[in-house]
Design an enzyme around this catalytic site. Structure first.
Site, short mmCIF file in Angstrom:
data_model
loop_
_atom_site.label_atom_id
_atom_site.label_comp_id
_atom_site.label_asym_id
_atom_site.label_seq_id
_atom_site.Cartn_x
_atom_site.Cartn_y
_atom_site.Cartn_z
N ASP A 103 25.58 33.61 -2.52
CA ASP A 103 26.43 32.46 -2.23
C ASP A 103 27.70 32.45 -3.09
O ASP A 103 28.69 31.81 -2.71
CB ASP A 103 25.66 31.15 -2.43
CG ASP A 103 24.66 30.90 -1.31
OD1 ASP A 103 24.67 31.66 -0.31
OD2 ASP A 103 23.88 29.94 -1.43
N LYS A 116 20.25 21.77 13.19
CA LYS A 116 19.27 21.44 12.16
C LYS A 116 19.12 19.93 12.05
O LYS A 116 20.08 19.19 12.20
CB LYS A 116 19.71 21.98 10.79
CG LYS A 116 19.82 23.47 10.74
CD LYS A 116 20.36 23.93 9.40
CE LYS A 116 20.49 25.43 9.37
NZ LYS A 116 21.16 25.90 8.15
N GLN A 138 11.41 25.90 14.50
CA GLN A 138 11.08 26.40 13.17
C GLN A 138 11.30 25.29 12.15
O GLN A 138 12.31 24.61 12.20
CB GLN A 138 11.98 27.60 12.84
CG GLN A 138 11.74 28.23 11.50
CD GLN A 138 12.60 29.47 11.29
OE1 GLN A 138 12.84 30.24 12.21
NE2 GLN A 138 13.06 29.67 10.08
N ASP A 139 10.35 25.11 11.25
CA ASP A 139 10.49 24.17 10.14
C ASP A 139 10.57 24.97 8.84
O ASP A 139 9.82 25.93 8.66
CB ASP A 139 9.29 23.22 10.05
CG ASP A 139 9.32 22.12 11.09
OD1 ASP A 139 10.22 22.11 11.94
OD2 ASP A 139 8.43 21.26 11.04
N HIS A 144 25.91 27.72 4.68
CA HIS A 144 25.36 28.77 5.55
C HIS A 144 25.45 28.39 7.02
O HIS A 144 25.47 27.21 7.37
CB HIS A 144 23.88 29.01 5.21
CG HIS A 144 23.63 29.35 3.79
ND1 HIS A 144 22.57 28.88 3.09
CD2 HIS A 144 24.34 30.13 2.91
CE1 HIS A 144 22.59 29.35 1.84
NE2 HIS A 144 23.66 30.10 1.72
N TYR A 166 13.77 21.01 6.69
CA TYR A 166 14.62 21.00 7.86
C TYR A 166 14.00 21.69 9.05
O TYR A 166 13.24 22.64 8.92
CB TYR A 166 16.02 21.55 7.57
CG TYR A 166 16.12 22.91 6.94
CD1 TYR A 166 16.51 24.02 7.68
CD2 TYR A 166 15.86 23.08 5.57
CE1 TYR A 166 16.65 25.26 7.09
CE2 TYR A 166 15.99 24.32 4.98
CZ TYR A 166 16.39 25.41 5.74
OH TYR A 166 16.52 26.64 5.16
N ARG A 170 0.81 -1.22 0.00
CA ARG A 170 0.00 0.00 0.00
C ARG A 170 0.84 1.27 0.00
O ARG A 170 0.36 2.34 -0.29
CB ARG A 170 -0.92 0.03 1.22
CG ARG A 170 -1.88 -1.12 1.30
CD ARG A 170 -2.56 -1.17 2.65
NE ARG A 170 -1.54 -1.36 3.69
CZ ARG A 170 -1.69 -0.99 4.96
NH1 ARG A 170 -2.78 -0.42 5.37
NH2 ARG A 170 -0.72 -1.20 5.83
#
Length: 180
Positions: A170, A72, A47-48, A62, A132, A23
């Protein structure tokens, strides 16, 4: 759930227990009590975040500085990424070293990156949805970064540099040597 040690002190690959049949599948992607017990610490995620990216998109490296440093717990919902953490803690035995882990929607592995690390990932599949959890809120004034192709770190991103797509921000991040 199983924590697998990496060569970086305090950094772990997390393998959830996946229950699959004809399934589909079910797994507990996060359980605070079980996670903290296995880790031996009390991490409180507040925080997500989620991102969608195309092949070659490289986000990182970062980090958040000072009181806004973040631990994280990262995973891929769909697709495949190479996830990378770099230990920036000068007193750590793994200072200046990196670990990379392939995270996919299929393998359902997660990567725990503690405070004091730079973090980034590159998308290896056509697209990827990356999720994350963070144990501290984002603060723009506390953000920092490290250039992805730093010669001291010599990270193998599994893609030619010419195929890596970076944000303008970046592209101009400092090198490891200029941070320390």
């Amino acid at each position: 759930m199983r924590l697998i040690e990496t060569k970086l002190k305090d950094c772990f690959v997390v393998e959830p227990n996946v229950f699959a049949d004809d399934r589909g599948y079910f797994f507990e992607s996060y359980n605070e009590e079980k996670f903290n017990k296995a880790l031996g610490q009390n991490i409180n995620f507040v925080q997500d975040n989620e991102s969608f990216s195309s092949k070659g998109v490289l986000r990182g490296l970062h980090f958040q500085k000072g009181e806004f440093a973040q631990a994280k717990l990262v995973r891929v919902i769909k697709g495949e990424v190479l996830d990378v953490a770099v230990d920036l803690r000068p007193d750590s035995p793994s200072f200046g070293k990196y670990e990379s882990v392939v995270l996919t929607g299929e393998n359902k592995k997660q990567f725990f990156v503690p405070r004091g690390f730079a973090h980034g990932f590159v998308v290896l599949s056509d697209t990827a949805i990356f999720s994350y959890k963070c144990d501290n809120f984002y603060n723009k004034e506390s953000e920092g970064g490290l250039i992805f192709n730093d010669k001291t770190l010599n990270i193998d991103w599994k893609l030619p540099e010419s195929e890596c797509l970076l944000s303008e921000k970046d592209k101009i991040l400092p090198t490891f040597e200029t941070l320390f």
